[in-house]
Design a protein around this motif. Sequence first.
Motif, PDB file in Angstrom:
ATOM      1  N   ASN A  71      23.044  37.117  34.779  1.00 13.43           N
ATOM      2  CA  ASN A  71      24.038  36.242  35.391  1.00 13.43           C
ATOM      3  C   ASN A  71      23.409  35.111  36.198  1.00 13.43           C
ATOM      4  N   LYS A  72      22.321  35.439  36.882  1.00 10.24           N
ATOM      5  CA  LYS A  72      21.645  34.409  37.682  1.00 10.24           C
ATOM      6  C   LYS A  72      21.130  33.298  36.780  1.00 10.24           C
ATOM      7  N   ARG A  73      20.498  33.672  35.687  1.00  7.98           N
ATOM      8  CA  ARG A  73      19.969  32.682  34.756  1.00  7.98           C
ATOM      9  C   ARG A  73      21.098  31.922  34.064  1.00  7.98           C
ATOM     10  N   GLY A  74      22.163  32.626  33.715  1.00  3.48           N
ATOM     11  CA  GLY A  74      23.253  32.015  32.959  1.00  3.48           C
ATOM     12  C   GLY A  74      24.315  31.341  33.796  1.00  3.48           C
ATOM     13  N   ARG A  75      24.151  31.351  35.126  1.00  2.00           N
ATOM     14  CA  ARG A  75      25.124  30.743  36.042  1.00  2.00           C
ATOM     15  C   ARG A  75      26.507  31.363  35.823  1.00  2.00           C
ATOM     16  N   ILE A  76      26.520  32.683  35.809  1.00  2.00           N
ATOM     17  CA  ILE A  76      27.748  33.448  35.599  1.00  2.00           C
ATOM     18  C   ILE A  76      28.112  34.139  36.905  1.00  2.00           C
ATOM     19  N   HIS A  77      29.322  33.948  37.360  1.00  2.00           N
ATOM     20  CA  HIS A  77      29.787  34.549  38.604  1.00  2.00           C
ATOM     21  C   HIS A  77      31.021  35.404  38.300  1.00  2.00           C
ATOM     22  N   THR A  78      30.976  36.642  38.709  1.00  2.00           N
ATOM     23  CA  THR A  78      32.101  37.549  38.466  1.00  2.00           C
ATOM     24  C   THR A  78      32.632  38.073  39.784  1.00  2.00           C
ATOM     25  N   ILE A  79      33.923  37.943  39.967  1.00  2.56           N
ATOM     26  CA  ILE A  79      34.580  38.384  41.201  1.00  2.56           C
ATOM     27  C   ILE A  79      35.548  39.512  40.872  1.00  2.56           C
ATOM     28  N   ALA A  80      35.502  40.558  41.667  1.00  2.00           N
ATOM     29  CA  ALA A  80      36.382  41.713  41.461  1.00  2.00           C
ATOM     30  C   ALA A  80      37.506  41.717  42.491  1.00  2.00           C
ATOM     31  N   TYR A  81      38.664  42.156  42.055  1.00  2.00           N
ATOM     32  CA  TYR A  81      39.826  42.304  42.926  1.00  2.00           C
ATOM     33  C   TYR A  81      40.438  43.682  42.687  1.00  2.00           C
ATOM     34  N   GLY A  82      41.032  44.237  43.741  1.00  2.00           N
ATOM     35  CA  GLY A  82      41.719  45.514  43.594  1.00  2.00           C
ATOM     36  C   GLY A  82      40.820  46.729  43.534  1.00  2.00           C
ATOM     37  N   GLU A  83      39.582  46.592  44.011  1.00  2.00           N
ATOM     38  CA  GLU A  83      38.662  47.734  43.972  1.00  2.00           C
ATOM     39  C   GLU A  83      39.192  48.911  44.786  1.00  2.00           C
ATOM     40  N   GLU A  84      40.028  48.609  45.790  1.00  2.00           N
ATOM     41  CA  GLU A  84      40.618  49.677  46.599  1.00  2.00           C
ATOM     42  C   GLU A  84      41.599  50.533  45.795  1.00  2.00           C
ATOM     43  N   ASN A  85      41.993  50.045  44.620  1.00  2.00           N
ATOM     44  CA  ASN A  85      42.923  50.809  43.780  1.00  2.00           C
ATOM     45  C   ASN A  85      42.238  51.933  43.008  1.00  2.00           C
ATOM     46  N   LEU A  86      40.927  51.841  42.864  1.00  2.00           N
ATOM     47  CA  LEU A  86      40.208  52.837  42.067  1.00  2.00           C
ATOM     48  C   LEU A  86      40.288  54.221  42.724  1.00  2.00           C
ATOM     49  N   PRO A  87      40.590  55.265  41.933  1.00  2.00           N
ATOM     50  CA  PRO A  87      40.645  56.625  42.488  1.00  2.00           C
ATOM     51  C   PRO A  87      39.336  56.987  43.182  1.00  2.00           C
ATOM     52  N   LYS A  88      39.437  57.641  44.296  1.00  2.00           N
ATOM     53  CA  LYS A  88      38.245  57.971  45.089  1.00  2.00           C
ATOM     54  C   LYS A  88      37.472  59.160  44.509  1.00  2.00           C
TER      55      LYS A  88
END
Length: 244
Positions: A48-65
């Motif tokens: 990702n660093k080389r390819g200039r790729i940025h990924t943002i996550a949302y709703g991680e609090e929804n994942l079962p614990k």
Amino acid sequence: MIRFFYVILGNVHRIWMIPKMGYYAKHPEKYSEEFRYEYDQHVIRLMNKRGRIHTIAYGEENLPKEGGYVMFANHQGKYDALGIMLTHKKPCSVVMDEARSHMPLVKQFIDLVQGKRLKLDDLRQAVGVIREVAKEVAQGRKFIIFPSGGYQHRNGNFVDAFKPGCFKSAMKAKAPIVPVALVDSWKVFDLWSLRSVETKVVYLKPIYYDEYKDLSSKEICNMVYQQICDVIKRVISEGKIVQC
């Protein structure tokens, strides 16, 4: 595809990492699931660093614990599983089309997380894979499944139809179903440009067994499909993530 080749060429000095990934994958008795998963994430970050790729996550609090669960996501391209694995903190695995799973680097990614290879034209083998996933999820593992079974290079956030049979893996395990909406993931390797790209991974609220136990696989499929479509439409129209 221009970014794909740019990433590969830009990391050619790290080609030694591919056999290293293969070695780790062949010796799970020496290298824990957490270690192997973190190494996969490390490689994704370098790409990702080389390819200039940025990924943002949302709703991680929804994942079962606790416990295992299955994430069902829309499929847009080669980056989809990587985007989820990068943002999903706990080790997870993936079910992938067998025909696409033996390419260099792809093979190592899949083997490191002990992924499942699904032959789309072999119903008996597919049923066997679904049973394996169900058994491992019941034991606490987490999986990514793309219920569309593939993707079309149509350069957009169109959501292909889902296949109900894929949901039987979670149903058999009586495990939570986590819908995952991928937005602009297609841009990573389908956009004919090297400009910086941003993708979004949206984890929706899980659907627990008590909520779907009386539904058919087709009904569950339609429910998850609609939830994912709604989130993607909302993100595109409003240009932002709202509560999911």
